[in-house]
Design a protein around this motif. Sequence first.
Motif, PDB file in Angstrom:
ATOM      1  N   CYS A  77     -14.971 -28.413  12.478  1.00  0.00           N
ATOM      2  CA  CYS A  77     -15.910 -28.813  13.530  1.00  0.00           C
ATOM      3  C   CYS A  77     -17.275 -28.212  13.233  1.00  0.00           C
ATOM      4  N   SER A  78     -18.287 -28.699  13.898  1.00  0.00           N
ATOM      5  CA  SER A  78     -19.656 -28.270  13.661  1.00  0.00           C
ATOM      6  C   SER A  78     -19.887 -26.817  14.074  1.00  0.00           C
ATOM      7  N   TYR A  79     -20.901 -26.225  13.477  1.00  0.00           N
ATOM      8  CA  TYR A  79     -21.320 -24.888  13.892  1.00  0.00           C
ATOM      9  C   TYR A  79     -21.930 -24.905  15.293  1.00  0.00           C
ATOM     10  N   LYS A  80     -22.126 -26.115  15.834  1.00  0.00           N
ATOM     11  CA  LYS A  80     -22.590 -26.270  17.218  1.00  0.00           C
ATOM     12  C   LYS A  80     -21.444 -26.615  18.167  1.00  0.00           C
ATOM     13  N   TYR A 115     -17.531 -28.452  19.280  1.00  0.00           N
ATOM     14  CA  TYR A 115     -16.906 -29.775  19.307  1.00  0.00           C
ATOM     15  C   TYR A 115     -16.927 -30.260  20.754  1.00  0.00           C
ATOM     16  N   SER A 131     -25.791 -21.948  16.454  1.00  0.00           N
ATOM     17  CA  SER A 131     -27.160 -22.387  16.183  1.00  0.00           C
ATOM     18  C   SER A 131     -28.143 -21.636  17.082  1.00  0.00           C
ATOM     19  N   ASN A 134     -26.329 -26.605  23.094  1.00  0.00           N
ATOM     20  CA  ASN A 134     -25.452 -27.690  22.637  1.00  0.00           C
ATOM     21  C   ASN A 134     -24.937 -28.580  23.769  1.00  0.00           C
ATOM     22  N   TRP A 152     -14.891 -32.898   3.648  1.00  0.00           N
ATOM     23  CA  TRP A 152     -14.782 -33.925   4.678  1.00  0.00           C
ATOM     24  C   TRP A 152     -14.101 -35.148   4.085  1.00  0.00           C
ATOM     25  N   TYR A 166     -21.135 -36.489  10.609  1.00  0.00           N
ATOM     26  CA  TYR A 166     -22.372 -35.831  11.052  1.00  0.00           C
ATOM     27  C   TYR A 166     -22.119 -34.381  11.452  1.00  0.00           C
ATOM     28  N   MET A 167     -20.912 -34.098  11.969  1.00  0.00           N
ATOM     29  CA  MET A 167     -20.572 -32.726  12.355  1.00  0.00           C
ATOM     30  C   MET A 167     -20.534 -31.812  11.133  1.00  0.00           C
ATOM     31  N   GLU A 203     -24.256 -31.389   9.639  1.00  0.00           N
ATOM     32  CA  GLU A 203     -25.191 -30.476  10.295  1.00  0.00           C
ATOM     33  C   GLU A 203     -24.859 -29.024   9.990  1.00  0.00           C
ATOM     34  N   THR A 204     -23.580 -28.718   9.767  1.00  0.00           N
ATOM     35  CA  THR A 204     -23.220 -27.367   9.351  1.00  0.00           C
ATOM     36  C   THR A 204     -23.679 -27.102   7.931  1.00  0.00           C
TER      37      THR A 204
END
Length: 292
Positions: free
Chosen positions: A122-125, A127, A217, A221, A241, A251-252, A255-256
């Motif tokens: 999952c993103s650093y921002k 899920y 980040s 978020n 991925w 995109y997740m 962005e990381t």
Amino acid sequence: MKKKFLDIGSEKLAYLDIGTSKEVMVLVHGNMSSGIHYKPLIERFKDDYRIIAPDMRGFGDSSYNNRYNDLEELADDLLLLLDKLNIHEYHLAGWSTGGAVALKIAAKRPKEVKNVILIESCSYKGYPVFKKDENGQPIVGSYYATKEELALDPVQVAPMENIFNTGASAYMTAVWDQLIYTVNKPTPEDAELYMSETMKEKCIVDVDWALTRFNMSNDFNGVTKGDGSIKDVVCPVISFWSEKDIVVLEYMVDETVAALNNCKKVKLPNSGHSPLLDQPDLLAKEILEFIK
């Protein structure tokens, strides 16, 4: 694949400890799974690395004496485990939710983590779990304000909690077949093993809430302001991925990758959210090349 147990304060963590090499690889599982789900990589790495594959709090055979709100609490659990095992230098892999936990560990212990391997992370921002409309469709950008409100989510959270509470493994198998095993299916023996581990989860509301709150980040978020700690991840990172992943979107991952100073992205063909099952040989090959 026999688990060991270690007390870390008020919790007791189960973990696999396989291999005798001085080189250590720590494998952090994702949601609805346990350390056992890393079986394909363990089989490929056990001769060259000492593998530590823990069950996080509330998962697998680990205890769940205290609820939690943040993935950092799970990261702290694992750091206590590694400290007790006197392990202070290691390669660190995280699958899905485990990728977020791995990033937090790398930020907190930059001198210990040699590199990070993100697998469908999952993103650093975080899920997101969006509110739903009357048709059960997500209202993008509309977030739950409290854990109690999120627990009532009619699509992603409440039905899953009911499956766990009632032991409805047939329904859980259908969820995995629809969302995760979209390319290959495990053997009947492995499927039974993995599902028995999945159904031990006790913390689905906590982990979903923690995922929405996870934010390394500098930005907001939608649920919480980030702590900016992504800058503290200084080791080399590789991020995988799979082109057929419908759980973690590209995109997740992107962005990381963009937020890290030393990160390589690798796309896996003909693979879904579990390249551990869909592309184990290619995944293992890419990981070994990255490490070496």
